[in-house]
Design an enzyme around this catalytic site. Structure first.
Site, PDB file in Angstrom:
ATOM      1  N   CYS A   1     -94.800 -16.864  56.171  1.00  0.00           N
ATOM      2  CA  CYS A   1     -94.210 -18.163  56.544  1.00  0.00           C
ATOM      3  C   CYS A   1     -93.306 -18.661  55.411  1.00  0.00           C
ATOM      4  O   CYS A   1     -92.416 -17.946  54.955  1.00  0.00           O
ATOM      5  CB  CYS A   1     -95.331 -19.160  56.867  1.00  0.00           C
ATOM      6  SG  CYS A   1     -94.735 -20.711  57.599  1.00  0.00           S
TER       7      CYS A   1
ATOM      8  N   ASP B   1     -93.765 -17.371  68.665  1.00  0.00           N
ATOM      9  CA  ASP B   1     -93.960 -18.244  67.502  1.00  0.00           C
ATOM     10  C   ASP B   1     -93.267 -19.589  67.733  1.00  0.00           C
ATOM     11  O   ASP B   1     -92.043 -19.666  67.823  1.00  0.00           O
ATOM     12  CB  ASP B   1     -93.393 -17.568  66.254  1.00  0.00           C
ATOM     13  CG  ASP B   1     -93.882 -18.190  64.959  1.00  0.00           C
ATOM     14  OD1 ASP B   1     -94.166 -19.391  64.965  1.00  0.00           O
ATOM     15  OD2 ASP B   1     -93.978 -17.466  63.961  1.00  0.00           O
TER      16      ASP B   1
ATOM     17  N   HIS C   1     -97.653 -17.691  65.792  1.00  0.00           N
ATOM     18  CA  HIS C   1     -97.519 -17.725  64.342  1.00  0.00           C
ATOM     19  C   HIS C   1     -98.815 -17.334  63.642  1.00  0.00           C
ATOM     20  O   HIS C   1     -98.810 -16.513  62.725  1.00  0.00           O
ATOM     21  CB  HIS C   1     -97.095 -19.135  63.910  1.00  0.00           C
ATOM     22  CG  HIS C   1     -96.678 -19.230  62.479  1.00  0.00           C
ATOM     23  ND1 HIS C   1     -95.471 -18.768  62.021  1.00  0.00           N
ATOM     24  CD2 HIS C   1     -97.321 -19.733  61.389  1.00  0.00           C
ATOM     25  CE1 HIS C   1     -95.375 -18.978  60.715  1.00  0.00           C
ATOM     26  NE2 HIS C   1     -96.489 -19.565  60.308  1.00  0.00           N
TER      27      HIS C   1
END
Length: 365
Positions: free
Chosen positions: A154, A309, A339
């Site tokens: 991320c 996501d 995600h």
């Protein structure tokens, strides 16, 4: 009364359904007093580890293996400054860390810790050219290696890409996991909400200092409001007497609710220079005194992407390999995955991570 007439009588069927559901409700209610205590006992990271370096709030965890590492180059996980990094080592059968340790990699993880109000002035330069450089220096000195493998998740992936662009000789192989790179897209609500016409990040940071954890959590939950505020409580109520469901739910929710603030200046830079101006893909992202140019990334790169996501849409992560200078670049798009599922989902654990381990192993013989 015959069995046939019994099943054809709607009134009797309704009565039996009410009694059956009441019994189930009673069983659920009996569990409630113990749930809070059980949630407090959820382990935060399951793979054996030791702290090998500390600086301010930062710690480096070294994961202990029962066998000697097979591969020469150490692997370091770089997590985001949002939430806590144990999502990468959540459960025994849902641990990305364990996959690499079991595959034979000497594995480390950067735990950034929890920033205080005194950290509001820390910038991306402090993290990338400060803390991350110190981490790499320590691990290279500890292991006797000149380069490290880096896996960034991320926001940690974005920071890892910047680090590799600024210090290309320090990274042997780079893996990005659900990492936002191209902020020019309007796919995804975060990319809309953070636009300058809707959000004045300067006033926000000037008023709050650090970006509050509660603000971040509310934004993440509002990405999927029906699922988070309606469907999730209903599913929990219906399945709370099922042991496996309850264990998975409490483990995941413990991490989801374990929110931490983001240093104010880092948040300002991330919103203003990335979400609003998309300077990284334009080759104009200043980190301290230098520009992070993705074309300077020449090492092998692996880009791991979740097709569903909501936090980092595909349009934001897929283009990464187009901007790097490396000729050895690969992307893996996992269908039907979000995600978080890209790290802990069953499909990711069985399909994605064995591929990622093999990819890295082939480049570290």
């Amino acid at each position: 009364m015959s069995t046939t007439s019994h099943f054809s009588n709607p009134w009797l069927q309704w009565q039996e359904a009410v009694v059956d559901e009441a019994a189930k409700n009673a069983q659920r209610m009996r569990l409630l007093p113990s749930l809070f205590e059980r949630a407090q006992r959820v382990r935060k990271g399951v793979t054996a580890s030791e702290v090998v370096y500390e600086e301010d709030h930062l710690k480096i965890l070294h994961y202990v293996s029962k066998t000697k590492p097979v591969y020469r180059t150490p692997l370091v996980f770089v997590y985001a400054l949002v939430n806590r990094p144990y999502i990468l080592d959540l459960k025994k059968d849902r641990s990305v860390v364990a996959k690499f340790v079991e595959h034979g990699f000497d594995t480390y993880l950067v735990d950034w810790g929890v920033p205080t109000d005194a950290d509001r002035h820390l910038t991306l330069d402090d993290y990338i050219n400060g803390y991350m450089v110190n981490v790499m220096d320590h691990l290279c000195e500890r292991t006797g290696k000149k380069q490290l493998n880096v896996l960034g998740y991320c926001m940690g992936g974005t920071m890892s890409a910047m680090f590799t662009a600024l210090h290309p000789k320090r990274v042997k192989n780079l893996i990005l996991l659900a990492a936002p790179i191209d902020f020019g897209t309007r796919d995804g609500l975060l990319n809309v909400w953070t636009q300058s016409e809707y959000f004045d990040v300067d006033k926000f940071v000037d008023a709050f200092g650090n970006c509050p954890a509660e603000f971040l959590q509310a934004g993440f939950q509002l990405l999927r409001p029906v699922q988070n505020f309606i469907q999730k409580p209903i599913d929990f109520y219906e399945h709370m007497n099922e042991e496996k469901y309850l264990e998975d739910f409490l483990t995941t929710e413990t991490w989801l609710q374990d929110n931490i603030p983001v240093p104010g200046e880092v948040y300002r830079e991330f919103v203003k220079y990335l979400y609003q101006q998309n300077l990284l893909t334009k080759g104009q992202m200043m980190v301290g005194k230098h520009i992070a140019k993705l074309e300077n990334i020449l090492c092998p790169v692996l880009n791991l992407i979740a097709a569903q996501d909501d936090l980092v849409p595909c349009a934001q992560s897929v283009p990464f390999t187009e901007f790097v200078g490396s000729k050895d670049r690969k992307s893996i798009l996992l269908p039907g995955c979000g995600h978080i599922g890209l790290a802990i989902g069953g499909r990711a654990q069985h399909e994605l991570w064995p591929q990622a381990c093999d990819w890295l192993a082939k480049r570290d013989k």
